[in-house]
Design a protein around this motif. Structure first.
Motif, mmCIF file in Angstrom:
data_model
loop_
_atom_site.group_PDB
_atom_site.id
_atom_site.type_symbol
_atom_site.label_atom_id
_atom_site.label_comp_id
_atom_site.label_asym_id
_atom_site.label_seq_id
_atom_site.Cartn_x
_atom_site.Cartn_y
_atom_site.Cartn_z
ATOM 1 N N HIS A 172 14.116 11.440 3.538
ATOM 2 C CA HIS A 172 13.082 12.311 4.095
ATOM 3 C C HIS A 172 11.967 11.437 4.654
ATOM 4 C CE1 HIS A 172 11.850 11.594 -0.118
ATOM 5 N NE2 HIS A 172 10.619 11.667 0.349
ATOM 6 N N LEU A 173 11.162 12.038 5.493
ATOM 7 C CA LEU A 173 10.062 11.313 6.126
ATOM 8 C C LEU A 173 8.984 10.950 5.119
ATOM 9 C CD1 LEU A 173 9.718 13.423 9.410
ATOM 10 C CD2 LEU A 173 10.804 11.196 9.144
ATOM 11 N N PRO A 174 8.228 9.833 5.351
ATOM 12 C CA PRO A 174 8.340 8.944 6.510
ATOM 13 C C PRO A 174 9.373 7.838 6.342
ATOM 14 C CG PRO A 174 6.491 8.265 5.187
ATOM 15 C CD PRO A 174 7.057 9.506 4.520
ATOM 16 N N GLY A 175 10.017 7.756 5.176
ATOM 17 C CA GLY A 175 11.057 6.761 4.977
ATOM 18 C C GLY A 175 10.572 5.350 5.222
ATOM 19 N N PRO A 176 11.405 4.497 5.844
ATOM 20 C CA PRO A 176 10.993 3.104 6.076
ATOM 21 C C PRO A 176 9.954 2.958 7.181
ATOM 22 C CG PRO A 176 13.141 3.513 7.052
ATOM 23 C CD PRO A 176 12.785 4.756 6.279
ATOM 24 N N PHE A 177 9.634 4.062 7.875
ATOM 25 C CA PHE A 177 8.662 3.967 8.969
ATOM 26 C C PHE A 177 7.303 3.512 8.454
ATOM 27 C CE2 PHE A 177 5.529 5.401 11.984
ATOM 28 C CZ PHE A 177 6.120 5.190 13.212
ATOM 29 N N ALA A 178 6.866 4.043 7.317
ATOM 30 C CA ALA A 178 5.526 3.717 6.808
ATOM 31 C C ALA A 178 5.382 2.251 6.423
ATOM 32 C CB ALA A 178 5.185 4.626 5.624
ATOM 33 N N LEU A 235 0.818 -1.215 0.000
ATOM 34 C CA LEU A 235 0.000 0.000 0.000
ATOM 35 C C LEU A 235 0.852 1.265 0.000
ATOM 36 C CD1 LEU A 235 -2.714 -1.037 2.634
ATOM 37 C CD2 LEU A 235 -2.878 -1.126 0.140
ATOM 38 N N VAL A 236 2.139 1.134 0.332
ATOM 39 C CA VAL A 236 3.032 2.287 0.371
ATOM 40 C C VAL A 236 3.612 2.520 -1.023
ATOM 41 C CG1 VAL A 236 5.115 3.265 1.399
ATOM 42 C CG2 VAL A 236 3.613 1.806 2.760
ATOM 43 N N PRO A 237 3.498 3.747 -1.560
ATOM 44 C CA PRO A 237 4.113 4.026 -2.877
ATOM 45 C C PRO A 237 5.602 3.729 -2.850
ATOM 46 C CG PRO A 237 2.677 5.824 -2.189
ATOM 47 C CD PRO A 237 2.811 4.912 -1.001
ATOM 48 N N SER A 238 6.097 3.143 -3.909
ATOM 49 C CA SER A 238 7.507 2.730 -3.953
ATOM 50 C C SER A 238 8.391 3.780 -4.614
ATOM 51 C CB SER A 238 7.627 1.406 -4.721
ATOM 52 O OG SER A 238 7.112 1.553 -6.038
ATOM 53 N N SER A 239 7.970 5.052 -4.589
ATOM 54 C CA SER A 239 8.740 6.097 -5.254
ATOM 55 C C SER A 239 10.111 6.300 -4.613
ATOM 56 C CB SER A 239 7.965 7.423 -5.211
ATOM 57 O OG SER A 239 7.668 7.784 -3.868
ATOM 58 N N GLU A 240 10.253 5.981 -3.327
ATOM 59 C CA GLU A 240 11.535 6.152 -2.666
ATOM 60 C C GLU A 240 12.449 4.943 -2.859
ATOM 61 O OE1 GLU A 240 11.543 7.981 1.293
ATOM 62 O OE2 GLU A 240 9.368 7.934 1.177
ATOM 63 N N GLY A 241 11.985 3.956 -3.553
ATOM 64 C CA GLY A 241 12.800 2.771 -3.755
ATOM 65 C C GLY A 241 12.887 1.873 -2.552
ATOM 66 N N LEU A 242 12.012 2.067 -1.575
ATOM 67 C CA LEU A 242 12.029 1.237 -0.376
ATOM 68 C C LEU A 242 11.328 -0.090 -0.637
ATOM 69 C CD1 LEU A 242 11.126 3.992 2.226
ATOM 70 C CD2 LEU A 242 13.314 2.784 2.075
ATOM 71 N N PRO A 243 11.775 -1.172 -0.011
ATOM 72 C CA PRO A 243 11.073 -2.449 -0.171
ATOM 73 C C PRO A 243 9.706 -2.401 0.488
ATOM 74 C CG PRO A 243 12.764 -2.611 1.518
ATOM 75 C CD PRO A 243 12.942 -1.272 0.888
ATOM 76 N N TRP A 244 8.801 -3.259 0.032
ATOM 77 C CA TRP A 244 7.451 -3.277 0.591
ATOM 78 C C TRP A 244 7.355 -4.141 1.831
ATOM 79 C CZ3 TRP A 244 6.721 -8.385 -0.123
ATOM 80 C CH2 TRP A 244 7.273 -8.974 -1.263
#
Length: 225
Positions: free
Chosen positions: A134-140, A32-41
């Protein structure tokens, strides 16, 4: 054919099946988190949390508040430490070591010590030192992953005879007696009756109880002098 969950009350089968379900929901929510930051889901610390929640649900380290608070507080601490280290020109090795140390302190103060929180702190620190962080980063995504683990943990553990959070009924204290002893078979029988996997070895429990016995006997001897 309906699956009888009571067949998986104990053992690795119960824990493995619960982890499959918990990680599946965690991964689904992570998308559900957009992957625009390149973070894993899905975040690696959640795998370690799943081991605790489903394999040793009676452990104090595996209860809902440690699972949720331990992960999220630690990743937030890690991000803050990483960002401060980046601003001060401090390298990643120092950032991750400080992040884990501060995360342990924060979890202790918040009464939510959770071993995977150390991994969450490293994750947050590594993200925090990145130039574009930048926020929320991996927190979300981690928050959604943790919600999935906690939700399945609550439903599945209860359905398989291991209510979560784990509450131990404390029996009333017996009348004082001048004899306090037991056989090792008594301890093993009680552990079997509890039907829980504890993160304390039976030998360590036995040593603890024997030490309590010796202390009680010494006190009684002092009272008789």
């Amino acid at each position: 054919m309906a699956v009888r969950l009571d067949r998986f009350r104990t053992g690795w089968q119960r824990g493995a099946l619960g982890a499959v379900l918990g990680i599946a929901l965690a991964a689904l929510l992570g998308h559900l988190v957009p992957s625009s930051e390149g973070l894993p889901w899905i975040m690696a610390p959640v795998g370690a949390s799943a081991v605790l929640v489903f394999a040793v649900p009676a452990s104090p380290l595996a209860q809902p508040w440690p699972v949720v608070g331990g992960n999220l507080i630690s990743v937030a601490v890690g991000m803050a430490v990483g960002k401060l280290c980046a601003m001060g020109g401090v390298g990643a090795p120092v950032a991750v070591s400080l992040a884990v140390g501060f995360a342990i302190a924060a979890m202790a103060l918040a009464r939510c010590t959770h071993p995977p929180g150390g991994a969450a702190a490293i994750l947050g620190a590594m993200y925090g030192i990145a130039p574009a962080a930048h926020l929320p980063g991996p927190f979300a995504p981690l928050a959604l992953n943790v919600i999935g683990i906690a939700g399945i943990g609550w439903i599945y553990n209860a359905a398989t005879g291991h209510p979560w959070p784990h509450l131990t009924a404390v029996p009333p204290s017996p009348a004082p007696m001048r004899t306090v002893t037991y056989d090792r078979e008594d301890l093993d029988a009680v552990l079997a009756d509890w039907d829980e996997r504890l993160d304390v070895a039976p030998d360590d429990l036995d040593a603890l109880f024997r030490a309590v016995e010796r202390r009680v006997l010494r006190r009684w001897e002092d009272d008789l002098k």
